[in-house]
Design an enzyme around this catalytic site. Sequence first.
Site, mmCIF file in Angstrom:
data_model
loop_
_atom_site.group_PDB
_atom_site.id
_atom_site.type_symbol
_atom_site.label_atom_id
_atom_site.label_comp_id
_atom_site.label_asym_id
_atom_site.label_seq_id
_atom_site.Cartn_x
_atom_site.Cartn_y
_atom_site.Cartn_z
ATOM 1 N N LYS A 111 19.897 42.697 5.561
ATOM 2 C CA LYS A 111 20.817 41.679 6.089
ATOM 3 C C LYS A 111 21.264 42.005 7.509
ATOM 4 C CE LYS A 111 22.784 39.361 2.126
ATOM 5 N NZ LYS A 111 24.013 38.902 1.483
ATOM 6 N N LYS A 194 12.023 37.067 -1.505
ATOM 7 C CA LYS A 194 12.759 36.398 -2.594
ATOM 8 C C LYS A 194 13.286 35.043 -2.130
ATOM 9 C CE LYS A 194 17.472 37.928 -2.032
ATOM 10 N NZ LYS A 194 18.679 38.499 -2.435
ATOM 11 N N LYS A 197 19.344 31.572 -0.545
ATOM 12 C CA LYS A 197 20.167 30.518 0.052
ATOM 13 C C LYS A 197 20.126 30.601 1.563
ATOM 14 C CE LYS A 197 23.810 32.061 -2.318
ATOM 15 N NZ LYS A 197 24.445 32.400 -3.580
HETATM 16 P P1 TYM Z 1 24.100 36.163 -4.785
HETATM 17 O O1 TYM Z 1 25.161 35.160 -4.487
HETATM 18 O O2 TYM Z 1 23.138 36.511 -3.716
HETATM 19 O O3 TYM Z 1 23.256 35.700 -6.036
HETATM 20 C C1 TYM Z 1 23.867 35.370 -7.285
HETATM 21 C C2 TYM Z 1 22.983 35.830 -8.426
HETATM 22 O O4 TYM Z 1 21.694 35.242 -8.308
HETATM 23 C C3 TYM Z 1 20.687 36.258 -8.352
HETATM 24 N N1 TYM Z 1 19.578 35.857 -7.483
HETATM 25 C C4 TYM Z 1 18.301 35.791 -7.873
HETATM 26 N N2 TYM Z 1 17.701 36.038 -9.046
HETATM 27 C C5 TYM Z 1 16.362 35.858 -9.110
HETATM 28 N N3 TYM Z 1 15.596 35.457 -8.062
HETATM 29 C C6 TYM Z 1 16.158 35.203 -6.856
HETATM 30 N N4 TYM Z 1 15.411 34.792 -5.846
HETATM 31 C C7 TYM Z 1 17.567 35.375 -6.718
HETATM 32 N N5 TYM Z 1 18.446 35.202 -5.691
HETATM 33 C C8 TYM Z 1 19.662 35.517 -6.178
HETATM 34 C C9 TYM Z 1 21.386 37.510 -7.850
HETATM 35 O O5 TYM Z 1 20.726 38.675 -8.298
HETATM 36 C C10 TYM Z 1 22.771 37.353 -8.436
HETATM 37 O O6 TYM Z 1 22.809 37.830 -9.759
HETATM 38 N N6 TYM Z 1 26.405 40.567 -4.530
HETATM 39 C C11 TYM Z 1 26.138 39.456 -5.412
HETATM 40 C C12 TYM Z 1 27.382 38.773 -5.951
HETATM 41 C C13 TYM Z 1 28.377 39.686 -6.580
HETATM 42 C C14 TYM Z 1 28.270 40.293 -7.854
HETATM 43 C C15 TYM Z 1 29.469 41.043 -8.005
HETATM 44 C C16 TYM Z 1 27.310 40.287 -8.850
HETATM 45 C C17 TYM Z 1 29.554 40.070 -6.034
HETATM 46 N N7 TYM Z 1 30.229 40.889 -6.897
HETATM 47 C C18 TYM Z 1 29.711 41.800 -9.153
HETATM 48 C C19 TYM Z 1 27.553 41.035 -10.006
HETATM 49 C C20 TYM Z 1 28.747 41.790 -10.149
HETATM 50 C C21 TYM Z 1 25.339 38.422 -4.632
HETATM 51 O O7 TYM Z 1 25.337 38.404 -3.428
HETATM 52 O O8 TYM Z 1 24.754 37.482 -5.377
#
Ligand code: TYM
Length: 333
Positions: A111, A194, A197
């Site tokens: 990032k 991957k 968004k």
């Molecule tokens: P974020 O917002 O990027 O994504 C949310 C969830 O979606 C999953 N994900 C995917 N799974 C499969 N294929 C993909 N291409 C893909 N893109 C995203 C992510 O693995 C996630 O589960 N840091 C985290 C948010 C967070 C969090 C937490 C998660 C903040 N605090 C505590 C678990 C526990 C994030 O940026 O997710």
Amino acid sequence: MQRVFSGIQPSGVPTLGNYLGAIRNWVPMQDDHDCIFCVVDLHAITVWQDPKQLTQQTREMAAALLACGLDPRKCILFVQSHVRAHAQLAWIFNCVARLGWLNRMTQFKDKAGKDRENASAGLYVYPNLMAADILAYHATRVPVGEDQKQHLELANDIAQKFNHDYGVTFFPAIEPLIRGVAARVMSLRDGTKKMSKSDPSDQSRINLTDDPDTIALKIRRAKTDPLPLPEHVSGLEGRPEARNLVGILAAITDTLPENVLREHGGKGFAQFKEVLAEALVAHLSPIAAEIRRLLADPHAIDAALHAGAERARAIADPIVARTQEIVGFLPER
Ligand code: TYM
């Protein structure tokens, strides 16, 4: 009942990756776990967010989660910044985590890119806030996509070091739940990246709010190779785009890639893409309609989130108060 925590950033409309990798797995857990789900706006601002857009996207994310089947009667759904415990515990964890640990985080490297000097300090300590999100509730199970695995390992290191340094058994071990064929959904333009968004190309992802024509067009334009679909999973080796599309159809129709290939092996991609687009439209259209319906009443969304925050505070505040006591902070009263 085991306690579950997971979060999602309001940095855009949820993608098919978010849905298949995470959200869809959260829905059934509401029935047999004590579930807490959070729209993580504190995490979102680790990279620049336009304030008006952030407000709107936070509501849209909440609407999307409700539309996918999260039910505030069965789980706690709230916005991270509404519960101070996250920021309070994150500060303590900033003082527990070691720089060496953070330096190993691949997502920070991705990032921050080449201009690392210009990345926010928040982006660097991002995983410490994630650890705080989970541990403020003593949650033990965390359903996420594959890309969050390293962050959860770090959260476990933080919990262990805290317990060790202060001579307590206070924070529990966390079990990451990374499930299914869609734990890593890839970009439609590049099967080695991957689906995200934040990818500048909207053609690289399916958004949960895309209309049927857009979904069909994006799938039709998805990158593929010139060979027909293989008959067996072993034939997907070295064909990341084919593997991705087969995985998506398997996930959306609740089956395994081998079954998809048993049915479609030998077909060309043009034919397969028609089937895939149709399955996606059938599955996602009702969700998109429900998102639109919910967004027509933003006050109802806000009210549900406020009620969720209150319930979240009731769990997290005593845990953070106890953490502060363990650390030796003078009691507030
Ligand atoms: P974020 O917002 O990027 O994504 C949310 C969830 O979606 C999953 N994900 C995917 N799974 C499969 N294929 C993909 N291409 C893909 N893109 C995203 C992510 O693995 C996630 O589960 N840091 C985290 C948010 C967070 C969090 C937490 C998660 C903040 N605090 C505590 C678990 C526990 C994030 O940026 O997710």
